[in-house]
Every structure is written in C-alpha cells, then in structure tokens.
Scaffold this motif. Structure first.
Motif, PDB file in Angstrom:
ATOM      1  N   VAL A 125       0.844  -1.198   0.000  1.00 59.17           N
ATOM      2  CA  VAL A 125       0.000   0.000   0.000  1.00 59.17           C
ATOM      3  C   VAL A 125       0.882   1.253   0.000  1.00 59.17           C
ATOM      4  O   VAL A 125       0.671   2.185  -0.779  1.00 59.17           O
ATOM      5  N   VAL A 126       1.895   1.252   0.856  1.00 54.81           N
ATOM      6  CA  VAL A 126       2.789   2.406   0.929  1.00 54.81           C
ATOM      7  C   VAL A 126       3.556   2.575  -0.383  1.00 54.81           C
ATOM      8  O   VAL A 126       3.636   3.686  -0.930  1.00 54.81           O
ATOM      9  N   VAL A 133       0.792   5.315  -1.855  1.00 53.61           N
ATOM     10  CA  VAL A 133       1.362   6.552  -1.334  1.00 53.61           C
ATOM     11  C   VAL A 133       2.178   7.251  -2.427  1.00 53.61           C
ATOM     12  O   VAL A 133       2.233   8.483  -2.478  1.00 53.61           O
ATOM     13  N   LYS A 134       2.786   6.489  -3.332  1.00 54.15           N
ATOM     14  CA  LYS A 134       3.500   7.090  -4.455  1.00 54.15           C
ATOM     15  C   LYS A 134       2.545   7.949  -5.294  1.00 54.15           C
ATOM     16  O   LYS A 134       2.869   9.067  -5.689  1.00 54.15           O
ATOM     17  N   LYS A 135       1.351   7.428  -5.529  1.00 56.91           N
ATOM     18  CA  LYS A 135       0.349   8.196  -6.281  1.00 56.91           C
ATOM     19  C   LYS A 135      -0.078   9.434  -5.504  1.00 56.91           C
ATOM     20  O   LYS A 135      -0.270  10.505  -6.091  1.00 56.91           O
ATOM     21  N   LEU A 136      -0.218   9.308  -4.194  1.00 51.31           N
ATOM     22  CA  LEU A 136      -0.566  10.446  -3.355  1.00 51.31           C
ATOM     23  C   LEU A 136       0.532  11.511  -3.406  1.00 51.31           C
ATOM     24  O   LEU A 136       0.240  12.717  -3.497  1.00 51.31           O
TER      25      LEU A 136
END
Length: 130
Positions: free
Chosen positions: A118-119, A123-126
């Motif tokens: 998930v990270v 989080v990369k997209k976030l």
C-alpha cells in the motif's frame, strides 16, 4: 520468501535495482538466520540468542541498504543527489517480514507485506498528486 517476493515484484515493476531476487533472498536469509537458534534449541537455552540474531540481521541489512543508496546516488552539477532510500527501506522491511515469518507470526508477515505494498504503490500516487 513469499512476502519478500511481493515487495520485490513491486520494485521490479518500477525497474528498481533492489528487485524480485534481492527481496526474496533478503527474506529467505533473514528467516534462515532466525530459524537457526530456534531449531537448534539455542533460543531456549539462552533467552537473548534470538534477540542477538535479529539485531545482527537489522545491522547487516543496514549495510545492504546503504549499498543500495550509494549505488543509486550520483553527483550532478556539483551537488549530490541521493536516491534509493525507498528501495533500501523496502529491503529492510523484507528482512523484518522474513523474521516475522520465521517466528511463526504469519499474520504479521502477511499484514506487513500488504501494508508495505500500500505504501509503495498508493502513497507514491498520493505524493505525485500533492
């Protein structure tokens, strides 16, 4: 090996230096080192034996991670650009997941792998959005 493969596959897809084979081997190595005092009975005879092994794994993986960062970092136009921190951290997490699996903490290893993915993915997209 499965939890390491999950992280390694994610890194491989992004063409990172620490890819599938690296993460599988790190998880396998960490699990093997952890199992040695458990299977030989040393962990029962010496309560701190397992703790020493885990500390040694964390230290050793720190050197692998540092090598990953050093390998990927480069100097451009007089300034040092450090890259590879996420790959180094993923290798560190693969080792921790291997230790968890070797200790029989399968749910911890699985949940840790899912959260790591998930990270690494979401989080990369976030980060890009921000």
């Amino acid at each position: 090996m499965i939890v390491g493969a999950a992280l390694g596959m994610e890194r491989q897809v992004d063409n990172k230096a620490g890819g599938l084979r690296t993460h599988i081997l790190v998880s396998l190595g960490a699990a093997t080192f952890t199992l040695i005092p458990i299977l030989t009975g040393e962990a029962e005879r010496s309560p701190d034996a397992l703790s020493r092994v885990v500390q040694g794994i964390a230290t050793g993986i720190g050197f692998v991670g540092a090598g990953e960062i050093f390998h990927q970092s480069r100097e451009q136009k007089g300034e040092l650009k450090v890259i590879g921190l996420t790959s180094a951290t993923a290798i560190w997490v693969s080792a921790a997941l291997g230790v968890a699996a070797a200790c029989g903490l399968w749910s911890l290893a699985f949940i840790g792998a899912v959260l790591s993915l998930v990270v690494l993915r979401l989080v990369k997209k976030l980060e890009r959005f921000i």
